[in-house]
Design a protein around this motif. Structure first.
Motif, PDB file in Angstrom:
ATOM      1  N   HIS A   1       5.022  -8.308   2.364  1.00 45.64           N
ATOM      2  CA  HIS A   1       4.332  -9.531   2.809  1.00 45.64           C
ATOM      3  C   HIS A   1       5.197 -10.777   2.726  1.00 45.64           C
ATOM      4  N   ASP A   2       6.373 -10.658   2.045  1.00 46.64           N
ATOM      5  CA  ASP A   2       7.282 -11.796   1.926  1.00 46.64           C
ATOM      6  C   ASP A   2       6.571 -12.995   1.279  1.00 46.64           C
ATOM      7  N   GLY A   3       5.716 -12.684   0.293  1.00 49.24           N
ATOM      8  CA  GLY A   3       5.057 -13.761  -0.445  1.00 49.24           C
ATOM      9  C   GLY A   3       3.949 -14.485   0.308  1.00 49.24           C
ATOM     10  N   MET A   4       3.563 -13.981   1.490  1.00 50.25           N
ATOM     11  CA  MET A   4       2.529 -14.679   2.264  1.00 50.25           C
ATOM     12  C   MET A   4       1.247 -13.846   2.322  1.00 50.25           C
ATOM     13  N   ASP A   5       0.112 -14.512   2.149  1.00 52.59           N
ATOM     14  CA  ASP A   5      -1.180 -13.849   2.304  1.00 52.59           C
ATOM     15  C   ASP A   5      -1.669 -14.135   3.731  1.00 52.59           C
ATOM     16  N   LEU A   6      -1.523 -13.139   4.589  1.00 52.89           N
ATOM     17  CA  LEU A   6      -1.810 -13.365   6.014  1.00 52.89           C
ATOM     18  C   LEU A   6      -3.306 -13.509   6.310  1.00 52.89           C
ATOM     19  N   THR A   7      -4.156 -13.286   5.297  1.00 53.44           N
ATOM     20  CA  THR A   7      -5.579 -13.558   5.532  1.00 53.44           C
ATOM     21  C   THR A   7      -5.841 -15.065   5.384  1.00 53.44           C
ATOM     22  N   ARG A   8      -4.811 -15.783   4.825  1.00 50.19           N
ATOM     23  CA  ARG A   8      -4.956 -17.235   4.630  1.00 50.19           C
ATOM     24  C   ARG A   8      -3.972 -18.031   5.486  1.00 50.19           C
ATOM     25  N   VAL A   9      -2.733 -17.561   5.555  1.00 52.17           N
ATOM     26  CA  VAL A   9      -1.696 -18.281   6.322  1.00 52.17           C
ATOM     27  C   VAL A   9      -2.051 -18.238   7.807  1.00 52.17           C
ATOM     28  N   THR A  10      -1.986 -19.380   8.490  1.00 48.80           N
ATOM     29  CA  THR A  10      -2.304 -19.366   9.929  1.00 48.80           C
ATOM     30  C   THR A  10      -1.125 -18.807  10.729  1.00 48.80           C
ATOM     31  N   THR A  11      -1.421 -18.376  11.940  1.00 48.07           N
ATOM     32  CA  THR A  11      -0.365 -17.859  12.818  1.00 48.07           C
ATOM     33  C   THR A  11       0.691 -18.949  13.048  1.00 48.07           C
ATOM     34  N   ARG A  12       0.235 -20.191  13.221  1.00 50.10           N
ATOM     35  CA  ARG A  12       1.163 -21.305  13.456  1.00 50.10           C
ATOM     36  C   ARG A  12       2.154 -21.429  12.298  1.00 50.10           C
ATOM     37  N   ASP A  13       1.648 -21.321  11.050  1.00 51.98           N
ATOM     38  CA  ASP A  13       2.520 -21.467   9.883  1.00 51.98           C
ATOM     39  C   ASP A  13       3.476 -20.283   9.743  1.00 51.98           C
ATOM     40  N   LEU A  14       2.979 -19.083  10.042  1.00 49.14           N
ATOM     41  CA  LEU A  14       3.845 -17.899   9.957  1.00 49.14           C
ATOM     42  C   LEU A  14       5.001 -18.026  10.960  1.00 49.14           C
ATOM     43  N   ILE A  15       4.675 -18.449  12.160  1.00 48.46           N
ATOM     44  CA  ILE A  15       5.696 -18.578  13.206  1.00 48.46           C
ATOM     45  C   ILE A  15       6.683 -19.698  12.854  1.00 48.46           C
TER      46      ILE A  15
ATOM     47  N   ASN B   1      -4.402 -21.406  15.020  1.00 47.95           N
ATOM     48  CA  ASN B   1      -4.989 -22.025  13.826  1.00 47.95           C
ATOM     49  C   ASN B   1      -5.844 -21.050  13.026  1.00 47.95           C
ATOM     50  N   GLU B   2      -5.765 -19.764  13.382  1.00 47.70           N
ATOM     51  CA  GLU B   2      -6.538 -18.742  12.667  1.00 47.70           C
ATOM     52  C   GLU B   2      -5.593 -17.902  11.801  1.00 47.70           C
ATOM     53  N   PRO B   3      -6.149 -17.146  10.811  1.00 52.71           N
ATOM     54  CA  PRO B   3      -5.277 -16.337   9.935  1.00 52.71           C
ATOM     55  C   PRO B   3      -4.375 -15.398  10.741  1.00 52.71           C
ATOM     56  N   ALA B   4      -3.126 -15.285  10.292  1.00 54.47           N
ATOM     57  CA  ALA B   4      -2.099 -14.586  11.063  1.00 54.47           C
ATOM     58  C   ALA B   4      -2.275 -13.066  11.081  1.00 54.47           C
ATOM     59  N   LEU B   5      -3.082 -12.532  10.161  1.00 51.95           N
ATOM     60  CA  LEU B   5      -3.197 -11.073  10.053  1.00 51.95           C
ATOM     61  C   LEU B   5      -3.607 -10.435  11.383  1.00 51.95           C
ATOM     62  N   ASP B   6      -4.566 -11.045  12.074  1.00 52.25           N
ATOM     63  CA  ASP B   6      -5.051 -10.494  13.344  1.00 52.25           C
ATOM     64  C   ASP B   6      -3.912 -10.401  14.368  1.00 52.25           C
ATOM     65  N   THR B   7      -3.114 -11.456  14.460  1.00 55.81           N
ATOM     66  CA  THR B   7      -2.006 -11.468  15.430  1.00 55.81           C
ATOM     67  C   THR B   7      -0.952 -10.423  15.066  1.00 55.81           C
ATOM     68  N   VAL B   8      -0.642 -10.303  13.776  1.00 54.86           N
ATOM     69  CA  VAL B   8       0.340  -9.303  13.338  1.00 54.86           C
ATOM     70  C   VAL B   8      -0.161  -7.893  13.660  1.00 54.86           C
ATOM     71  N   LYS B   9      -1.447  -7.651  13.415  1.00 57.91           N
ATOM     72  CA  LYS B   9      -2.006  -6.326  13.726  1.00 57.91           C
ATOM     73  C   LYS B   9      -1.954  -6.045  15.224  1.00 57.91           C
ATOM     74  N   ARG B  10      -2.231  -7.062  16.030  1.00 52.39           N
ATOM     75  CA  ARG B  10      -2.198  -6.884  17.481  1.00 52.39           C
ATOM     76  C   ARG B  10      -0.773  -6.588  17.960  1.00 52.39           C
ATOM     77  N   MET B  11       0.214  -7.277  17.358  1.00 59.31           N
ATOM     78  CA  MET B  11       1.614  -7.013  17.729  1.00 59.31           C
ATOM     79  C   MET B  11       2.024  -5.592  17.344  1.00 59.31           C
ATOM     80  N   LYS B  12       1.564  -5.158  16.171  1.00 57.07           N
ATOM     81  CA  LYS B  12       1.884  -3.799  15.726  1.00 57.07           C
ATOM     82  C   LYS B  12       1.253  -2.758  16.659  1.00 57.07           C
TER      83      LYS B  12
END
Length: 444
Positions: free
Chosen positions: A157-171, A198-209
């Motif tokens: 996870h590289d220290g990030m909680d993707l249920t909280r971090v937004t997609t914008r911040d991850l990118i 502006n939503e949690p990044a987990l959904d986007t990461v799962k979609r990319m996977k």
């Protein structure tokens, strides 16, 4: 017809047929009715004569287009993600034995006036002309993070909680520019607008996977698959499934009227003077127009061509996504093309669709960016249709109404609606942990 059923399903659109199949497999007694004399409702597959009748009124299609019955033109054309939810549902119900799939050749994205292959892995990122040298390296790092990400293993996870971090911040952490974000969000993660940033990044990461895993599955040029002879095969396959489990089908039943008791709960359906009793009704918006509201319109063009879409490596089947930002629009535009290689047209013919959520009443003008990518066409049709969603409270009236089909050219949003309906109807979540290899035998 004068019998009692657990569920009556009205309309043989794809969502209704899948639900009818799933509920029959669950052991419910299902009656499935359609006012039309053909399967598919809005998702029907039409031959050339039927297409002409629907859009041009009644004239005969020109002879140079070839034999009418060699055409299977899907009215709601959508590709399936090879490892996506719909394929899982097909395997879960064993409907795959009635269908043959073939991989789709290409997945492309529109960027600055040009069409590019969508890069889906770290290696493809390095080769893509969508990005400059330094941006490629940054994108490659981001792709590796996504590929290695495992929800249950915090080390990835590289220290990030993707249920909280937004997609914008991850990118932002990877320093990717807007241009790269645009194709990742819209062509890989298949978001339809920019709210996801502006939503949690987990959904986007799962979609990319999901995209990358689907791409690897058939080693083709895209993550998508499509049935031979088109999507019209799907409702019929689920109708067969339902019949195997004791479901009853009746086509060509006019004026289906849903009957309610004084508390407003559904008690049955009447057609041609006979009433079938039931506890629940499942239907598309056209059967209960006073329980839905209009939420928008889809504008689309249907073109018949004698060549593949230019700049797509001669792909015989292809999806091109035109992100909203590239066009200065509020929603994406989609281009879908299929051909004789999927048995939906005679040899040498290609069928292309351009679709989008309408923002004006002029489809010819509004769809221009997508139409400009097609090259010369033999014939072209334009249409607009309204989109509806339910406004009723199913717990009060026992009516479960599907949402109209959207402009996307892939199935992800359609299946989510259907699974939510399944849970509302049955109170349980459909188990989709299946052996995905069960669908691969049908590749060729």
């Amino acid at each position: 017809m004068d019998e009692e059923y657990d569920v009556i399903v009205l309309g043989t659109g794809l969502k209704e047929c899948i639900l009818s199949g799933l509920l029959s497999v669950d052991g419910l007694k299902v009656l499935h009715i359609d006012r039309n004399d053909y399967y598919g409702g809005e998702c029907a597959s039409l031959n050339l004569v039927q297409l002409w009748k629907r859009i041009r009124g009644d004239d005969k299609p020109p002879a140079h287009l070839g034999s009418s019955r060699d055409y299977n033109v899907d009215m709601v054309p959508k590709f399936m993600m090879a490892n996506g939810t719909l394929v899982r549902v097909l395997i879960h119900t064993n409907v795959t034995k009635y269908l043959y799939f073939k991989a789709v050749d290409g997945s492309f994205v529109y960027n600055k006036g040009k069409v590019h292959k969508v890069p889906a892995t770290d290696m493809e990122a390095l080769k893509s002309p969508l990005m400059g040298l330094f941006e490629k390296r940054r994108a490659r790092k981001f792709f590796i993070y996504v590929q290695d990400y495992n929800e249950t293993d915090p080390k990835t996870h590289d220290g990030m909680d993707l249920t909280r971090v937004t997609t914008r911040d991850l990118i932002a952490k990877y320093g990717l520019d807007d241009n790269t974000v645009d194709f990742i969000g819209h062509a890989l993660a298949l978001h339809r607008d920019d709210r996801y940033l502006n939503e949690p990044a987990l959904d986007t990461v799962k979609r990319m996977k999901l995209y990358a895993e689907s791409l690897a599955r058939f080693q083709g040029g895209s993550p998508y698959i499509y049935p031979l002879y088109g999507l019209g095969e799907l409702p019929q396959a689920f109708a067969r499934l339902s019949a195997v489990y004791g479901g009853t089908y009746m086509l060509n039943k006019p004026e289906c009227k849903v009957e309610f008791n004084e508390e407003g709960k559904v008690v049955g359906v009447t057609s041609e003077g006979e009433t079938a009793k039931c506890k629940k009704v499942v239907c598309d918006p056209s059967y209960l127009p006073n329980k839905v509201r209009k939420v928008g319109k889809v504008a689309r063009a249907i073109a018949i061509m004698s060549h593949p879409i230019p700049n797509t490596n001669e792909s015989h089947s292809v999806q091109v996504i035109l992100p909203q930002k590239q066009l200065g629009r509020r929603s994406d535009m989609y281009l879908f093309c299929c051909s004789y290689s999927h048995n939906v047209a005679p040899k040498g013919k290609f069928i292309a669709f351009v679709s989008t959520d309408a923002e004006t009443d002029h489809p010819e003008t509004e769809l221009r960016p997508g139409l400009d990518l097609l090259g010369p066409v033999d014939e072209i049709f334009f249409e607009m249709y309204d989109r509806y969603e339910p406004v009723n409270e199913p717990t009060l009236d026992n009516c479960f109404i599907s949402t109209s089909y959207d402009a996307t050219t892939h199935f992800e949003s359609t299946v989510m609606d259907m699974l939510n309906m399944y849970t509302l109807i049955t109170g349980k979540v459909l188990d989709l942990s299946v052996d995905l290899s069960a669908a691969s035998a049908a590749e060729e």
